[in-house]
Motif scaffolding. Sequence first.
Motif, PDB file in Angstrom:
ATOM      1  N   LEU A 105       0.712  -1.013  -0.042  1.00 16.49           N
ATOM      2  CA  LEU A 105       0.014  -0.143  -0.002  1.00 16.49           C
ATOM      3  C   LEU A 105       0.871   1.239   0.069  1.00 16.49           C
ATOM      4  CD1 LEU A 105      -3.011   0.793   0.004  1.00 16.49           C
ATOM      5  CD2 LEU A 105      -3.009   0.748   2.562  1.00 16.49           C
ATOM      6  N   ASP A 106       2.135   1.286   0.710  1.00 15.22           N
ATOM      7  CA  ASP A 106       2.903   2.630   0.712  1.00 15.22           C
ATOM      8  C   ASP A 106       3.767   2.889  -0.529  1.00 15.22           C
ATOM      9  OD1 ASP A 106       4.439   0.288   1.247  1.00 15.22           O
ATOM     10  OD2 ASP A 106       5.430   1.482   2.822  1.00 15.22           O
ATOM     11  N   TRP A 107       3.595   1.715  -1.584  1.00 17.11           N
ATOM     12  CA  TRP A 107       4.537   2.102  -2.871  1.00 17.11           C
ATOM     13  C   TRP A 107       3.429   3.184  -3.668  1.00 17.11           C
ATOM     14  CZ3 TRP A 107       6.823  -3.085  -5.261  1.00 17.11           C
ATOM     15  CH2 TRP A 107       7.461  -3.576  -4.084  1.00 17.11           C
ATOM     16  N   ARG A 108       4.406   4.171  -4.172  1.00 23.16           N
ATOM     17  CA  ARG A 108       3.734   5.134  -4.945  1.00 23.16           C
ATOM     18  C   ARG A 108       4.100   5.213  -6.515  1.00 23.16           C
ATOM     19  NH1 ARG A 108       0.184   4.987  -1.950  1.00 23.16           N
ATOM     20  NH2 ARG A 108       0.157   5.931   0.131  1.00 23.16           N
ATOM     21  N   GLN A 109       3.014   5.031  -7.298  1.00 23.55           N
ATOM     22  CA  GLN A 109       3.282   5.121  -8.624  1.00 23.55           C
ATOM     23  C   GLN A 109       4.316   6.162  -8.991  1.00 23.55           C
ATOM     24  OE1 GLN A 109       0.223   4.283 -11.139  1.00 23.55           O
ATOM     25  NE2 GLN A 109       1.345   4.760 -12.941  1.00 23.55           N
ATOM     26  N   GLN A 110       5.280   6.468  -9.665  1.00 24.42           N
ATOM     27  CA  GLN A 110       6.335   7.288 -10.140  1.00 24.42           C
ATOM     28  C   GLN A 110       5.587   7.979 -11.686  1.00 24.42           C
ATOM     29  OE1 GLN A 110      10.284   6.326 -11.424  1.00 24.42           O
ATOM     30  NE2 GLN A 110      10.803   8.058 -10.478  1.00 24.42           N
ATOM     31  N   GLN A 111       5.464   9.242 -11.501  1.00 25.27           N
ATOM     32  CA  GLN A 111       5.025   9.928 -12.687  1.00 25.27           C
ATOM     33  C   GLN A 111       6.022  10.668 -13.290  1.00 25.27           C
ATOM     34  OE1 GLN A 111       1.761   9.579 -13.478  1.00 25.27           O
ATOM     35  NE2 GLN A 111       1.421   8.448 -11.548  1.00 25.27           N
ATOM     36  N   VAL A 112       6.292  10.082 -14.636  1.00 20.36           N
ATOM     37  CA  VAL A 112       7.343  10.414 -15.302  1.00 20.36           C
ATOM     38  C   VAL A 112       6.770  11.360 -16.447  1.00 20.36           C
ATOM     39  CG1 VAL A 112       9.509   9.957 -16.824  1.00 20.36           C
ATOM     40  CG2 VAL A 112       8.774   8.509 -14.724  1.00 20.36           C
TER      41      VAL A 112
ATOM     42  N   TYR B  71      10.968   8.529 -19.712  1.00 26.63           N
ATOM     43  CA  TYR B  71       9.731   8.166 -20.032  1.00 26.63           C
ATOM     44  C   TYR B  71       9.540   7.120 -20.759  1.00 26.63           C
ATOM     45  CZ  TYR B  71       4.905   8.269 -21.545  1.00 26.63           C
ATOM     46  OH  TYR B  71       3.377   7.943 -21.915  1.00 26.63           O
ATOM     47  N   ARG B  72       8.670   6.089 -20.560  1.00 27.04           N
ATOM     48  CA  ARG B  72       8.123   4.949 -21.537  1.00 27.04           C
ATOM     49  C   ARG B  72       6.822   4.734 -21.338  1.00 27.04           C
ATOM     50  NH1 ARG B  72      12.570   0.812 -23.191  1.00 27.04           N
ATOM     51  NH2 ARG B  72      10.596  -0.128 -23.970  1.00 27.04           N
ATOM     52  N   ALA B  73       6.124   4.689 -22.290  1.00 27.66           N
ATOM     53  CA  ALA B  73       4.762   4.269 -22.213  1.00 27.66           C
ATOM     54  C   ALA B  73       4.318   3.034 -22.015  1.00 27.66           C
ATOM     55  CB  ALA B  73       3.913   4.857 -23.754  1.00 27.66           C
ATOM     56  N   ASP B  74       5.280   2.338 -22.203  1.00 27.85           N
ATOM     57  CA  ASP B  74       5.158   0.779 -21.910  1.00 27.85           C
ATOM     58  C   ASP B  74       5.565   0.204 -20.540  1.00 27.85           C
ATOM     59  OD1 ASP B  74       7.686   0.848 -22.249  1.00 27.85           O
ATOM     60  OD2 ASP B  74       8.035  -0.665 -23.849  1.00 27.85           O
ATOM     61  N   THR B  75       5.687   1.263 -19.764  1.00 25.60           N
ATOM     62  CA  THR B  75       6.459   0.922 -18.230  1.00 25.60           C
ATOM     63  C   THR B  75       5.456   1.769 -17.111  1.00 25.60           C
ATOM     64  OG1 THR B  75       8.517   0.663 -19.341  1.00 25.60           O
ATOM     65  CG2 THR B  75       8.446   0.872 -16.951  1.00 25.60           C
ATOM     66  N   VAL B  76       5.349   0.861 -16.286  1.00 31.30           N
ATOM     67  CA  VAL B  76       4.617   1.404 -14.883  1.00 31.30           C
ATOM     68  C   VAL B  76       5.907   1.278 -13.833  1.00 31.30           C
ATOM     69  CG1 VAL B  76       3.068   1.514 -13.195  1.00 31.30           C
ATOM     70  CG2 VAL B  76       2.549   1.016 -15.580  1.00 31.30           C
ATOM     71  N   THR B  77       6.185   2.251 -13.233  1.00 28.44           N
ATOM     72  CA  THR B  77       7.181   2.409 -12.047  1.00 28.44           C
ATOM     73  C   THR B  77       6.847   2.976 -10.867  1.00 28.44           C
ATOM     74  OG1 THR B  77       8.987   2.795 -13.730  1.00 28.44           O
ATOM     75  CG2 THR B  77       9.555   3.007 -11.462  1.00 28.44           C
ATOM     76  N   TRP B  78       6.996   1.946  -9.839  1.00 30.12           N
ATOM     77  CA  TRP B  78       6.638   2.522  -8.344  1.00 30.12           C
ATOM     78  C   TRP B  78       7.909   2.995  -7.454  1.00 30.12           C
ATOM     79  CZ3 TRP B  78       4.209  -1.175 -10.887  1.00 30.12           C
ATOM     80  CH2 TRP B  78       2.947  -1.337 -11.001  1.00 30.12           C
TER      81      TRP B  78
END
Length: 189
Positions: free
Chosen positions: A51-58, A65-72
């Motif tokens: 729950l405490d992991w936050r999605q990184q907004q690039v 930035y990569r449209a195919d990647t989600v990073t926390w």
Amino acid sequence: MYRRLRFFLLLLVTLLPLCACSMISGKQSSSDFNEQLYVDARLNFAIKHPLDWRQQQVPVSQPEYRADTVTWVIKDLQQQSTVVGTFLIRSTVADKQKLLPDLLSEFLSTRPELKTGRVTEVTYPAGPALKMLGHDLDRGRLTIALKGQQRDFIISLNYPSDRFDDLLPIFEEIADSFVEILSPNGKQN
């Protein structure tokens, strides 16, 4: 619009029984962390993470930035105010020509060279995978290359080596929760 709504309702109806089964069985997580379900219909996956992991907004304007990647971003387990690691999932259209070693080496070629490493073959509910556990001078990296039915995935954790073993059981549970979301008509998004 109606097709998307129907797709999301189908996904919800599919995932709810899975959640209910785990609650009914009374199986307690070995790491005992509070988790949330993340569903990405665009990149075709769902996963549970702390729950405490936050999605990184690039921003799109950034070279990272990569449209195919989600990073926390991951905070230190002892000092919650300090961000020390990252967790990412990359999702690309399945390429029948690329084998698991190709997926893994392509991803790792853009990362710092590992001083130690071990690759093992594993099978997840989403499909066959290669798991690479390694360390560079001060960081640990666990990377999974996975061939799904419609997509290829990279799941990767980057965390300080001296604390890596603390997070490894949690990461294993997260990887076990990974599910590929299949398009009902078999077409890629």
